[in-house]
Write a protein that holds these residues in place. Structure first.
Motif, PDB file in Angstrom:
ATOM      1  N   LYS A  97      -3.819   7.847  -2.579  1.00 30.48           N
ATOM      2  CA  LYS A  97      -4.354   6.812  -1.720  1.00 30.48           C
ATOM      3  C   LYS A  97      -4.678   5.586  -2.573  1.00 30.48           C
ATOM      4  O   LYS A  97      -5.161   5.729  -3.684  1.00 30.48           O
ATOM      5  CB  LYS A  97      -5.659   7.363  -1.123  1.00 30.48           C
TER       6      LYS A  97
ATOM      7  N   GLU B 253       0.840  -1.198   0.000  1.00 33.86           N
ATOM      8  CA  GLU B 253       0.000   0.000   0.000  1.00 33.86           C
ATOM      9  C   GLU B 253       0.875   1.249   0.000  1.00 33.86           C
ATOM     10  O   GLU B 253       0.652   2.197  -0.752  1.00 33.86           O
ATOM     11  CB  GLU B 253      -0.912  -0.032   1.233  1.00 33.86           C
TER      12      GLU B 253
ATOM     13  N   HIS C 191      -7.149   2.726  -3.160  1.00 31.78           N
ATOM     14  CA  HIS C 191      -8.494   2.310  -2.757  1.00 31.78           C
ATOM     15  C   HIS C 191      -8.630   0.797  -2.842  1.00 31.78           C
ATOM     16  O   HIS C 191      -7.796   0.137  -3.453  1.00 31.78           O
ATOM     17  CB  HIS C 191      -9.536   3.009  -3.632  1.00 31.78           C
TER      18      HIS C 191
ATOM     19  N   GLY D 268     -10.660   6.531   2.320  1.00 33.59           N
ATOM     20  CA  GLY D 268      -9.821   5.334   2.250  1.00 33.59           C
ATOM     21  C   GLY D 268     -10.229   4.257   3.244  1.00 33.59           C
ATOM     22  O   GLY D 268      -9.539   3.254   3.391  1.00 33.59           O
TER      23      GLY D 268
ATOM     24  N   THR E 132     -13.743   1.089  -0.382  1.00 35.99           N
ATOM     25  CA  THR E 132     -13.296   2.251   0.381  1.00 35.99           C
ATOM     26  C   THR E 132     -14.122   3.484   0.042  1.00 35.99           C
ATOM     27  O   THR E 132     -14.563   3.659  -1.090  1.00 35.99           O
ATOM     28  CB  THR E 132     -11.810   2.563   0.084  1.00 35.99           C
TER      29      THR E 132
END
Ligand SMILES: [Zn+2]
Length: 433
Positions: free
Chosen positions: A247, A237, A249, A266, A262
């Protein structure tokens, strides 16, 4: 397939299927579930026999009905589905589609797919045209970063395509399927050409693509990255998020349905507006879900026990959704490690194993931890520059001591995983317990 139906479902999901409080949500779920149960009792021979009634009014508390699991669902496939599909026929169509990599055939308009797994253990799933449109509308409402009217180019990496996925093709939304059996070199070239705005892939593939991007081979900057089909490890991640500067998802979907995704913060929320999730706790906040999907008619899923471990989030999510928020999807319960504490075998959740690795050294680029026997764990490590085996060994010893379990034999091996058809499980148990 009708674009109009998809758009209709999108609008319902986006603007009308909203609940301010958990009470509102629960009330809605109960109403939908009762209605759905009556349908199932009328149309599924299996459930009618299993519950011993064809009238929902005779069921005092549906939460006390017996559960089902994958084995029972597959054994009873022909009697369980409500569209009159025969198991052998469905299997042969799905197998042929996978062999030929042509996923267009359906039976009576019903999409048939196979879940991944060993050959004897593969699950069949079926989706009707209405369910397909509904699925497409819901997933677009939950995942598109903007409005459905904005142009999007979606790149989707999958083990097997299904016409479930190509449903979403329209003028504004362009959708390309990347087969994990094909060469990754070609995929990078195709992506450079396609310039996706949304990239959907298992984390092992996202990681490969992030690396290709760092090396200058992949030249695209997606607006949204979505991880599917494998557990998103914190190590991956971080790496993927840093390379693509966003981010990562997640979509939590399996053969049994679209279970969660998400929100803009998130946080993974379970799709409690589409299904009911009962929680069977195995730790303080860890539970195994039992799902009842009141939106699935062709292959009804009622009180279906999944073997995933989910961890609840402690604090409420700032998005305000009343749907259950998850801290993480830990993985399959088959991947819980077991060790001896005296005479007793005690479980260690995958998350403790993950943390033992990640906190040990900054030099770890990728890893796998495999418990091959109750007293042996195998560490496959891809080191960045220098090997720090002793630090890793100490980190594991700390965890074992904390739990008071007998320290197993720890052996180091080379890291040999390549992204492709095989699912990446960074924490894996390989013996029966
Ligand atoms: Zn949220």
């Amino acid at each position: 397939m009708s674009v109009l139906s998809i758009v209709k479902e999108y609008i319902i999901q986006k603007h009308f299927r909203h609940f301010k409080t958990r009470e509102q949500l629960k009330k809605y779920q109960e109403k939908m579930m009762k209605k759905h149960l009556q349908f199932v009792l009328q149309h599924s021979v299996f459930y009618r026999d299993y519950y011993g009634t064809d009238n929902v009014a005779e069921i005092a508390d549906w939460r006390k009905l017996p559960t089902i699991d994958k084995t029972l669902m597959m054994d009873q496939f022909s009697q369980l589905n409500t569209v009159g599909l025969d198991k052998d026929q469905a299997f042969s169509v799905a197998m042929k589609a996978e062999e030929k990599r042509d996923f267009s055939p359906t039976i009576k308009g019903i999409t048939i797919g196979l879940s991944s797994g060993t050959s004897g253990n593969r699950g069949l799933f079926i989706v009707s045209p209405e369910e397909r449109e509904r699925w497409a509308g819901v997933i677009l409402a939950k995942l598109l970063p903007g409005s459905i009217l904005e142009k999007q180019r979606i790149a989707f990496f999958l083990r097997a395509n299904s016409n479930l996925y190509t449903t979403t093709q329209s003028k504004r939304i362009e959708f390309t399927f990347y087969d994990l059996l094909d060469s990754f070199h070609d995929h990078v070239l195709r992506l450079n050409d396609f310039q996706p705005s949304i990239l959907v892939a298992p984390p092992s593939v996202l990681r490969f693509l992030a690396k290709a991007s760092l090396e200058g081979r992949l030249k695209c900057s997606p607006q949204k990255i979505i991880s599917v089909a494998e557990v998103l490890d914190p190590l991956d991640e971080k790496f993927i998020g840093e390379v693509f500067k966003q981010k990562v998802h997640q979509v939590y979907q399996c053969t049994e349905g679209f279970l969660g995704c998400t929100c803009e913060h998130g946080t993974i929320h379970l799709n409690e507006d589409l299904l009911i999730v009962e929680r069977e706790y195995i730790g303080d906040r860890q539970f195994m879900p039992i799902i009842s999907d009141f939106s699935r008619k062709s292959q009804p899923i009622i009180r279906y026990r999944l073997n995933d471990i989910l961890t609840e989030k402690q604090e409420p999510c700032p998005c305000g959704s009343p749907a259950l928020a998850l801290e993480k999807i830990e993985g399959r319960s088959d991947d819980i490690f077991y060790f001896y504490k005296g005479e007793e075998k005690i479980p260690l959740f995958p998350d403790f194993i993950r943390r033992a690795v990640i906190t040990a050294s900054e030099e770890i680029e990728e890893y796998r931890v495999i418990q091959s026997a109750i007293d042996v764990i195998e560490l496959q490590i891809k080191w960045k520059e220098k090997k720090e085996e002793e630090r890793l060994r100490d980190s594991f010893k700390d965890v074992f001591q904390k739990f008071g379990v007998k320290v197993p034999y720890i052996e180091f091996k080379d890291y040999d995983f390549r992204p492709g058809v095989q699912k990446l499980r960074r924490v894996e148990r390989r013996f029966r317990c």
